[in-house]
Design an enzyme around this catalytic site. Sequence first.
Site, PDB file in Angstrom:
ATOM      1  N   TRP A 110       0.810  -1.220   0.000  1.00 25.18           N
ATOM      2  CA  TRP A 110       0.000   0.000   0.000  1.00 25.18           C
ATOM      3  C   TRP A 110       0.837   1.262   0.000  1.00 25.18           C
ATOM      4  CZ3 TRP A 110      -4.491  -0.658  -1.870  1.00 25.18           C
ATOM      5  CH2 TRP A 110      -5.188  -1.854  -1.644  1.00 25.18           C
ATOM      6  N   ASP A 179      -0.961   6.210   6.869  1.00 20.14           N
ATOM      7  CA  ASP A 179      -2.109   5.402   6.438  1.00 20.14           C
ATOM      8  C   ASP A 179      -2.332   4.362   7.533  1.00 20.14           C
ATOM      9  OD1 ASP A 179      -3.869   3.565   5.391  1.00 20.14           O
ATOM     10  OD2 ASP A 179      -2.726   3.171   3.565  1.00 20.14           O
ATOM     11  N   LYS A 203     -12.158  -2.010   7.892  1.00 20.44           N
ATOM     12  CA  LYS A 203     -11.522  -2.997   8.771  1.00 20.44           C
ATOM     13  C   LYS A 203     -12.102  -2.871  10.193  1.00 20.44           C
ATOM     14  CE  LYS A 203      -8.283  -2.893   5.402  1.00 20.44           C
ATOM     15  NZ  LYS A 203      -8.051  -3.868   4.368  1.00 20.44           N
TER      16      LYS A 203
HETATM   17  C1  LIG Z   1      -3.231  -0.137   4.504  1.00 22.53           C
HETATM   18  C2  LIG Z   1      -4.226   0.031   3.406  1.00 22.53           C
HETATM   19  N1  LIG Z   1      -4.241   1.162   2.702  1.00 22.53           N
HETATM   20  C3  LIG Z   1      -5.122   1.369   1.708  1.00 22.53           C
HETATM   21  C4  LIG Z   1      -6.057   0.413   1.370  1.00 22.53           C
HETATM   22  C5  LIG Z   1      -7.024   0.673   0.251  1.00 22.53           C
HETATM   23  O1  LIG Z   1      -8.306   0.819   0.772  1.00 22.53           O
HETATM   24  P1  LIG Z   1      -9.569   1.183  -0.144  1.00 22.53           P
HETATM   25  O2  LIG Z   1      -9.892  -0.066  -0.897  1.00 22.53           O
HETATM   26  O3  LIG Z   1     -10.609   1.609   0.826  1.00 22.53           O
HETATM   27  O4  LIG Z   1      -9.182   2.285  -1.055  1.00 22.53           O
HETATM   28  C6  LIG Z   1      -6.083  -0.795   2.087  1.00 22.53           C
HETATM   29  C7  LIG Z   1      -7.064  -1.832   1.740  1.00 22.53           C
HETATM   30  O5  LIG Z   1      -7.014  -2.952   2.142  1.00 22.53           O
HETATM   31  C8  LIG Z   1      -5.151  -0.983   3.128  1.00 22.53           C
HETATM   32  O6  LIG Z   1      -5.142  -2.111   3.858  1.00 22.53           O
END
Ligand SMILES: Cc1ncc(COP(=O)(O)O)c(C=O)c1O
Length: 368
Positions: A110, A179, A203
Site C-alpha cells: 500500500w 495510512d 476494517k
Molecule cells: C493499509 C491500506 N491502505 C489502503 C487500502 C485501500 O483501501 P480502499 O480499498 O478503501 O481504497 C487498504 C485496503 O485494504 C489498506 O489495507
Amino acid sequence: MTARGVSSPLRARNFGPGPAYLPTEVLERLASDLLDYQGSGLGVAEISHRGPLFAPVREALEDRLRRLLALPARYAILWMHGGATPHFGLIPLNLGRRRGRADYVVSGHWSACAYEEARRLLPEARVAARASKPPVAVPPTASWSLDPEADYVYYTDNESVDGIEFPGAPRVARPLVADMTANFLSRPIEIGPHALVYAGAQKNLGLTGLGVVVVDRELLPEDLPGVPRTDVYAAHLAERSMLNTPNTVAWYTAALMLEWIEHAGGLEALAVRNRRKADRLYAVLDGSGGFYLNEVSPAYRSRMNVPFQLADPALLPVFLREAAAAGLHQLEGHRSRGGLRASLYNAQPEEAVADLARFLEEFRRRHG
Ligand SMILES: Cc1ncc(COP(=O)(O)O)c(C=O)c1O
C-alpha cells in the site's frame, strides 16, 4: 449495545482482510435500524442527513472518535467518500503544495501504491526508506534518507498485504502522515507526532467506501485553486464533512462501531486482546517446524494481518478446501502474493482465532 463477543451459530469464522467481519451485535442493531430508526417508522438509510433524527449520529461520530483518540483541539476529523485510496492523491495535492517535495517509506504494497500516486502529482516524491528483504523489517528511522525540505513524510502503519506493522510512530522533523487503514483503533494511537492520519473504514470502522481523516487544521491551505472542491480537505472541514450527501449508513455503522469499541473497554483493552490473538497465531506458525512460513521479523509483525505460506505450495488448495469445510473462511493471501492470510481486526473473536490455531496444528499433523 452489549459486547457479546461470541458470534451466533449462523456466523462463520471469517478471516477476510476487508470488507471484514463485523460484530454480530452491530449488524443486528443496523438491521433493525434500517427498518425502523428510533421508533420513527423511517429506516436509518431513508432519513435526511441534515435532519434532526440524523444529527445525533454526526455528533456521536465526532464525540466518540475524539474521546477514543483523546484528540487535541488542533486536530479536525473529516469523514469522506471513497475509502482509503483517494488519499494517495489527496495528500500530495493538499499537503505537498508548498515545495512539491515529499518522503515516502515504502514498507509494502500500500505504501508503494501511495508513492506511485505521489510521483504522478509532485515534482519531488522520494523513497526515504524501503523494507528489507526477509526477514522483513523497516530500517531504523535514523537511517532514513530524509529531505529536510519535504512537505511531509509518509508511512503505512500497517501493511495489510505484507503483514508489516510499525511498533510505534516514527519521529521525524517534517510533518508526519500515516495510512492507518488496516490498524486504526486497534491500539492507542500517538496522535501528537502526526500531521495527518487517515483510514478506510472497512476494517475496524464498519463499511467500505468511507474514509476518515484526522488532520492538524493548521496545515491545511485554505483553498487550492484549480482543484475540485471535493478534493480540498479544507472544503470538507468548512462544511463539517457534508459538502454533499454522505453515505449515511456507513456513517451510522461507524458510530455503532465506535460505541462497540467503547463497550469493549476502549483502545487499551482492545490492544491487549489483539496482541493475544496475534501471539496465539504466530506461536503456531513458529512452532510448526517450517511447515508454515512467515517472513516478517518479529518486531514488525502485524497484529492485524498474518500472512503465511505453506512450505509445500501444492497443499494450498487442500488447505483452503479443508479450512472451509471446518467453517474457516477467506484465508486466501492477497492476489499479488498468493499463500494464506488471516486477518484479526478488533471484531475478530478470540474463539475464532483459537479455532484457526487448532485447525493449523491439526492440518500440519495430517499433512506434515
Ligand atoms: C493499509 C491500506 N491502505 C489502503 C487500502 C485501500 O483501501 P480502499 O480499498 O478503501 O481504497 C487498504 C485496503 O485494504 C489498506 O489495507
